[in-house]
Design a protein around this motif. Structure first.
Motif, mmCIF file in Angstrom:
data_model
loop_
_atom_site.group_PDB
_atom_site.id
_atom_site.type_symbol
_atom_site.label_atom_id
_atom_site.label_comp_id
_atom_site.label_asym_id
_atom_site.label_seq_id
_atom_site.Cartn_x
_atom_site.Cartn_y
_atom_site.Cartn_z
ATOM 1 N N PHE A 74 -50.139 28.389 -40.854
ATOM 2 C CA PHE A 74 -50.270 28.247 -42.300
ATOM 3 C C PHE A 74 -50.324 29.631 -42.918
ATOM 4 O O PHE A 74 -50.949 30.536 -42.368
ATOM 5 C CB PHE A 74 -51.571 27.486 -42.620
ATOM 6 N N ALA A 75 -49.665 29.806 -44.049
ATOM 7 C CA ALA A 75 -49.749 31.067 -44.791
ATOM 8 C C ALA A 75 -49.615 30.748 -46.273
ATOM 9 O O ALA A 75 -48.790 29.908 -46.666
ATOM 10 C CB ALA A 75 -48.660 32.031 -44.357
ATOM 11 N N ARG A 76 -50.430 31.425 -47.065
ATOM 12 C CA ARG A 76 -50.425 31.143 -48.489
ATOM 13 C C ARG A 76 -50.818 32.390 -49.271
ATOM 14 O O ARG A 76 -51.783 33.063 -48.927
ATOM 15 C CB ARG A 76 -51.423 30.027 -48.779
ATOM 16 N N VAL A 77 -50.051 32.682 -50.313
ATOM 17 C CA VAL A 77 -50.406 33.721 -51.271
ATOM 18 C C VAL A 77 -51.069 33.003 -52.444
ATOM 19 O O VAL A 77 -50.551 32.002 -52.936
ATOM 20 C CB VAL A 77 -49.158 34.512 -51.733
ATOM 21 N N ILE A 78 -52.216 33.498 -52.856
ATOM 22 C CA ILE A 78 -52.952 32.856 -53.941
ATOM 23 C C ILE A 78 -52.330 33.235 -55.279
ATOM 24 O O ILE A 78 -52.121 34.417 -55.570
ATOM 25 C CB ILE A 78 -54.444 33.255 -53.908
ATOM 26 N N LEU A 79 -52.032 32.213 -56.082
ATOM 27 C CA LEU A 79 -51.411 32.402 -57.383
ATOM 28 C C LEU A 79 -52.404 32.081 -58.487
ATOM 29 O O LEU A 79 -53.261 31.210 -58.333
ATOM 30 C CB LEU A 79 -50.182 31.492 -57.533
ATOM 31 N N ASP A 80 -52.247 32.768 -59.614
ATOM 32 C CA ASP A 80 -53.044 32.460 -60.794
ATOM 33 C C ASP A 80 -52.675 31.060 -61.270
ATOM 34 O O ASP A 80 -51.499 30.721 -61.370
ATOM 35 C CB ASP A 80 -52.758 33.485 -61.887
ATOM 36 N N VAL A 106 -53.516 33.942 -43.812
ATOM 37 C CA VAL A 106 -52.601 33.635 -42.713
ATOM 38 C C VAL A 106 -53.429 33.009 -41.602
ATOM 39 O O VAL A 106 -54.414 33.596 -41.150
ATOM 40 C CB VAL A 106 -51.884 34.900 -42.193
ATOM 41 N N GLU A 107 -53.033 31.821 -41.178
ATOM 42 C CA GLU A 107 -53.748 31.126 -40.099
ATOM 43 C C GLU A 107 -52.861 31.087 -38.868
ATOM 44 O O GLU A 107 -51.694 30.692 -38.937
ATOM 45 C CB GLU A 107 -54.093 29.709 -40.540
ATOM 46 N N PHE A 108 -53.441 31.495 -37.745
ATOM 47 C CA PHE A 108 -52.731 31.488 -36.466
ATOM 48 C C PHE A 108 -53.176 30.301 -35.625
ATOM 49 O O PHE A 108 -54.258 29.754 -35.828
ATOM 50 C CB PHE A 108 -53.020 32.783 -35.700
ATOM 51 N N ALA A 109 -52.352 29.942 -34.643
ATOM 52 C CA ALA A 109 -52.686 28.851 -33.734
ATOM 53 C C ALA A 109 -53.907 29.196 -32.884
ATOM 54 O O ALA A 109 -54.644 28.308 -32.470
ATOM 55 C CB ALA A 109 -51.491 28.506 -32.847
ATOM 56 N N ASN A 110 -54.139 30.502 -32.640
ATOM 57 C CA ASN A 110 -55.316 30.879 -31.852
ATOM 58 C C ASN A 110 -55.901 32.203 -32.340
ATOM 59 O O ASN A 110 -55.217 33.012 -32.983
ATOM 60 C CB ASN A 110 -54.997 30.916 -30.350
ATOM 61 N N ALA A 111 -57.164 32.415 -32.026
ATOM 62 C CA ALA A 111 -57.908 33.584 -32.499
ATOM 63 C C ALA A 111 -57.401 34.886 -31.879
ATOM 64 O O ALA A 111 -57.478 35.941 -32.516
ATOM 65 C CB ALA A 111 -59.396 33.403 -32.228
ATOM 66 N N GLU A 112 -56.879 34.830 -30.669
ATOM 67 C CA GLU A 112 -56.393 36.048 -30.026
ATOM 68 C C GLU A 112 -55.220 36.647 -30.791
ATOM 69 O O GLU A 112 -55.145 37.865 -30.973
ATOM 70 C CB GLU A 112 -55.988 35.773 -28.566
ATOM 71 N N ASP A 113 -54.295 35.787 -31.228
ATOM 72 C CA ASP A 113 -53.150 36.270 -32.002
ATOM 73 C C ASP A 113 -53.596 36.823 -33.351
ATOM 74 O O ASP A 113 -53.086 37.839 -33.819
ATOM 75 C CB ASP A 113 -52.123 35.155 -32.200
#
Length: 91
Positions: free
Chosen positions: A34-40, A52-59
């Motif tokens: 998942f990735a998202r830029v916050i918009l007004d 930015v969310e990764f499948a695992n914490a190591e990455d």
């Protein structure tokens, strides 16, 4: 020290960047889920930060280490582990 997470806060982003750009940039470090830029809310313009969310914490850890203060379109981005939202947030 902050506990490891698989979600990163990315600040000081170039105004034109969007979620798809974050996926492209960060996927070299692992699977981005998942990735998202916050918009007004009103203007729909970037607020200059995102997640930015990764499948695992190591990455996520590797991306944080290697991308913190990296230059993207002449802006030095800031990266940290995302913190849970505050209860008093009006969203």
């Amino acid at each position: 020290m902050s506990e490891q997470s698989n979600t990163l806060f990315v600040g000081n982003l170039p105004w034109a960047l969007r979620g798809k750009d974050l996926i492209e940039i960060f996927s070299q470090y692992g699977e981005v889920t998942f990735a998202r830029v916050i918009l007004d809310r009103e203007t729909k313009k970037s607020k200059g930060y995102g997640f930015v969310e990764f499948a695992n914490a190591e990455d996520a850890s590797k991306a944080k280490e290697e991308m913190h203060e990296a230059e993207i379109n002449d802006r030095s981005i800031k990266i940290d582990y995302a913190r849970p939202r505050e209860e008093n947030n009006n969203q």
